[in-house]
Write an enzyme that holds these catalytic residues in place. Sequence first.
Site, PDB file in Angstrom:
ATOM      1  CB  SER A 177      24.600 119.787 130.777  1.00 33.49           C
ATOM      2  OG  SER A 177      25.738 120.503 131.202  1.00 33.49           O
ATOM      3  NE  ARG A 201      27.861 114.315 128.816  1.00 31.66           N
ATOM      4  CZ  ARG A 201      29.181 114.270 128.638  1.00 31.66           C
ATOM      5  NH1 ARG A 201      29.752 113.146 128.259  1.00 31.66           N
ATOM      6  NH2 ARG A 201      29.934 115.326 128.849  1.00 31.66           N
ATOM      7  CD  GLU A 210      23.753 115.761 129.006  1.00 31.41           C
ATOM      8  OE1 GLU A 210      23.865 115.179 130.108  1.00 31.41           O
ATOM      9  OE2 GLU A 210      24.625 116.512 128.543  1.00 31.41           O
TER      10      GLU A 210
END
Length: 354
Positions: free
Chosen positions: A254, A179, A350
């Site tokens: 998420s 990520r 994130e």
Amino acid sequence: MSASALSADPSPRNSVWFAAAYPLRAHNTFGFDVRARYACRVESEADFVAAVRDSRAQGLRTLVLGGGSNVVLTRDFDGLVLLVALAGKRVVHEDGDAWYVQAAAGENWHDFVAWTLAAGMPGLENLALIPGTVGAAPIQNIGAYGLEMGDRCAAVRAIEVETGRPYEFDAAACEFGYRDSFFKREGRDRFVITAVTFRLPKSWQPNAGYADLAREIAQRGLSEAQCAQDVFDAVVAVRRAKLPDPRVLGNAGSFFKNPVIEGEQFDALVMREPGVVSYPQADGRVKLAAGWLIDQCGWKGRALRLAAVHERQALVLVNRGGATGADILELAQAIRHDVFARFGVELEQEPISF
């Protein structure tokens, strides 16, 4: 590793359309009701250059929004928002081993994945139904069900904001990580992604080992995936069953990364928490399931005013209607506090906050 400067557009536009006090509610998937001092819709690289050089943009911060699926807007943005609308997709090259397919930054990610399959070019099916645009995909190196976008990336084209010069980055120069990428770190305010080229191997192998996918495929009467469309359909079904539609319930997918800890820390943790869900990594570290950690702390389905944790997926924070970005961040901080207090593990969000 290569990041090559390219020839600039020989005839850049002199001006572009600007809108003042522009509402951003439709441009972020949380649905936060905030405004930008200025917004500009950009449909070409020349538009980017003209927008940042416009006199109204001088001295202002710049924020690039595609689908707005990875941002938490905590207040009105006192700067220039560039609304990415570059469109187009094409096969740029083909050899005996792979197709090389380029998509413009403003293309919807899921629609692009579906288009590659319809054209007989598999390889991205595990990344179906991830919200956002093609241009946002390299920034956080989106991934799901055993595949990351960086695994299929051949090159990224981007504009350097200060000079207006286009660059092409090969996959190594993008510095993809979990990520993470160069564009999320050092290149975050320096470059704007305008197109991505993917390498889709002609030798296709199904990647459907995750339990959820295998179960969904079995429920369809198959012992295993026979083609990429089988995987695509299973991914779509699983994601729709577990995750809320941002058009119905505001969210950014998420919200936390799955934490990766050292092997020694894991050994100590598993002594206290033998049921911890974990995934060994090749380097000896261990990835933990952030959703399981959050669930064990009792947060699944709980709310803090109008911000809440989704009842079916603890990784997803949602706007129940009227929540602010500050509300979401307060909820996230409470979750991080409880997870660290119980497990000694730090959760990292994130989405990028502004």
